[in-house]
Write an enzyme that holds these catalytic residues in place. Structure first.
Site, PDB file in Angstrom:
ATOM      1  CG  ASP A 168     -24.700 -23.202 -34.656  1.00  3.85           C
ATOM      2  OD1 ASP A 168     -23.550 -22.700 -34.524  1.00  3.85           O
ATOM      3  OD2 ASP A 168     -25.019 -23.673 -35.469  1.00  3.85           O
TER       4      ASP A 168
ATOM      5  CD  GLU B 150     -26.064 -24.226 -39.782  1.00  2.00           C
ATOM      6  OE1 GLU B 150     -25.191 -23.819 -40.467  1.00  2.00           O
ATOM      7  OE2 GLU B 150     -25.610 -24.540 -38.657  1.00  2.00           O
TER       8      GLU B 150
ATOM      9  CG  HIS C 293     -27.311 -24.416 -43.906  1.00  2.00           C
ATOM     10  ND1 HIS C 293     -28.638 -24.472 -44.769  1.00  2.00           N
ATOM     11  CD2 HIS C 293     -26.786 -23.067 -43.992  1.00  2.00           C
ATOM     12  CE1 HIS C 293     -28.406 -23.196 -45.399  1.00  2.00           C
ATOM     13  NE2 HIS C 293     -27.674 -22.359 -44.814  1.00  2.00           N
TER      14      HIS C 293
ATOM     15  CG  HIS D  87     -22.406 -28.256 -40.811  1.00  2.00           C
ATOM     16  ND1 HIS D  87     -21.416 -27.188 -40.534  1.00  2.00           N
ATOM     17  CD2 HIS D  87     -21.194 -29.198 -41.445  1.00  2.00           C
ATOM     18  CE1 HIS D  87     -20.265 -27.282 -40.438  1.00  2.00           C
ATOM     19  NE2 HIS D  87     -19.964 -28.670 -40.875  1.00  2.00           N
TER      20      HIS D  87
ATOM     21  CG  ASP E   9     -23.428 -27.595 -35.684  1.00  2.00           C
ATOM     22  OD1 ASP E   9     -23.350 -28.983 -35.615  1.00  2.00           O
ATOM     23  OD2 ASP E   9     -23.177 -26.760 -36.362  1.00  2.00           O
TER      24      ASP E   9
END
Length: 470
Positions: free
Chosen positions: A282, A284, A332, A424, A429
């Site tokens: 994942d 951010e 985040h 987040h 995640d």
């Protein structure tokens, strides 16, 4: 009132009502049409009646379909998904009795079966827990003994895939890159120097000492290669002076002996799901536009043989080279100060590219995150030949396309708890997505999707969901 009737009687009444509605529509269409006969003539009246009857019939069948879909089809689909989730993912699920109220005794029967299954599972889990605790103690004892041996140990399969490494070996491999089960040993040590050593091993000569260089940096390692006598594969002993572990550091023993039986020459689409290695990741970012925004964090974990591998992960802040918008930081929690000394996106993406080598890349709503990787990969000259799986689509295959398929909704259905403090964050995640993947894989197999090709073919039917989420 209808809920007190038997299911067979309800179905009979539904068809009876539909038949009655059709006859009423026919009579109404003829009545209205013939009432216009004086104006349009008999032929015109029957034509008008036919057109009116068509639209009335369409309305009747649409209404019947809606009632059937709402009260029968969707509840049955949800019950089936819940049963598979309980049976194959070990998730405690309950059947919404109100939603299943028109399905006769099916709802209560399913609830009774799941209740008995839960009781049986609790009894079995007690026995399994005792045996697991015993095996864990033996494993911890073995790991402790291995740390007393003044060498680091790596076992590789006949195809030179890593199938075991101890804590000291993990520290040595980490000097080149994050250690990874199922990855090639040549990702860490120069193949041109190590392969000739393997080729010298025979039944007569079972040990060879070699000096090799790492694939990164100016690192040199003294290795002893041993051909395993009671199993297929090789043992690599590394002088522990190359390790830099603190005395109090955790010393895990990571292994997967199923790798000795893997057919590495098999085409990816013909591989069973249990044969594949997955890299779940994942990101951010500074915003939601891959063509304009940048990565501020990458998180990734590896899944091998249906479980997350301890220690094999990436949790990397990234300096986007620009201020992070306050609105993004609010989501985040990453600020400009936190990424001031972090690597640039090109370096971070290159590290992830190597971490994900020879694996299936998995993400939740993958097109969004992959767009960032491909943007930086294009600049760095990196190609992304990795097969891709999207847990949004896997969720649709298992639970139906009419359900909500956000990460939070998927985790709730699978009883996965995401702690608020890690939601987040890229690693938080990624770990939640990986846990969902581990629970979805056996359910997919139970539905008959045994190979990677089977799963990909089925997910293509739900591709529109990704367009809706972007």
């Amino acid at each position: 009132m209808l809920t007190s009737l038997s299911l067979r009687l309800r179905v009979f009444l539904m068809f009876l009502g539909m038949t009655a509605a059709v006859w009423v529509a026919i009579g109404l269409a003829l009545y209205i049409g013939l009432g216009r006969a004086a104006e349009t003539g008999v032929a015109g009246a029957f034509t008008f009646s036919g057109i009116l009857l068509f639209f009335l019939s369409l309305a009747i069948f649409t209404g019947c379909w809606f009632l059937f879909d709402t009260n029968v089809a969707k509840p049955v689909e949800r019950i089936a998904a819940a049963m598979r989730t309980r049976a194959h993912a070990g998730v405690e699920v309950s059947v919404d009795q109100n939603e299943a109220r028109y399905l006769g005794d099916l709802g209560p029967a399913v609830a009774a079966v799941t209740g008995e299954l839960s009781k049986a599972s609790e009894d079995a889990e007690g026995i399994v827990a005792e045996e697991t605790a015993r095996l864990a103690a033996e494993r911890a004892h073995l790991a402790l003994l291995l740390t007393e041996i003044p060498v680091a140990i790596v076992l590789v399969s006949p195809t030179h895939q890593i199938m075991l490494y101890d804590g000291q070996a993990a520290d040595v491999l980490k000097q080149v890159h994050v250690p990874r089960l199922s990855s090639s040993i040549y990702d860490y040590f120069a193949e041109s120097e190590l392969r000739p050593g393997f080729e010298q091993l025979t039944e007569a000569r079972r040990e060879v000492d070699v000096e090799v260089h790492g694939t990164k940096g100016n690192l040199s390692f003294q290795l002893r290669l041993k051909k395993l006598s009671e199993a297929s594969g090789f043992m690599i002993l590394i002088d522990s002076t190359n390790a830099r572990m603190a005395p109090e550091a955790a010393r895990p023993l990571i292994y997967d002996f199923d790798l000795t039986e893997r057919d590495t020459e098999k085409a990816i689409e013909n591989c069973s799901l249990s044969e594949l290695s997955f890299t779940v990741f994942d990101t951010e970012t500074t915003g939601l536009m891959p063509n304009k925004d940048d990565i501020v964090q990458i998180g990734a974990v590896r899944v091998v043989n249906g479980r997350m591998v301890p220690g094999e992960r990436i949790d990397q802040l990234v300096n986007p080279g620009r201020p992070i918008p306050p609105a993004s930081s609010k989501v985040h929690g990453i600020s400009d100060t936190m990424v001031a000394d972090a690597p640039q996106p090109l370096e971070a993406v290159a590290d992830f590219h190597e971490f994900a080598s020879e694996s299936v890349i998995v993400a939740h709503n993958a097109p969004f995150d992959l767009a960032f990787l491909q943007k930086y990969g294009k600049v760095a000259g990196l190609e992304w030949p990795h097969p891709i799986l999207d847990t949004v689509l896997l969720s649709a295959v298992v639970f139906g396309s009419n359900e909500v398929h956000t990460l939070d909704a998927l985790c709730e259905r699978l009883c996965i708890d995401i702690r608020p403090e890690v939601r987040h964050t890229a690693l938080g995640d990624a770990e939640a997505t990986a846990e969902a993947l581990c629970k979805l894989l056996p359910i997919l197999t139970s539905k008959g999707f045994e190979t990677f090709g089977d799963v990909i073919q089925e997910t293509r039917k739900h591709g529109r969901l990704l367009k809706d989420m972007n």
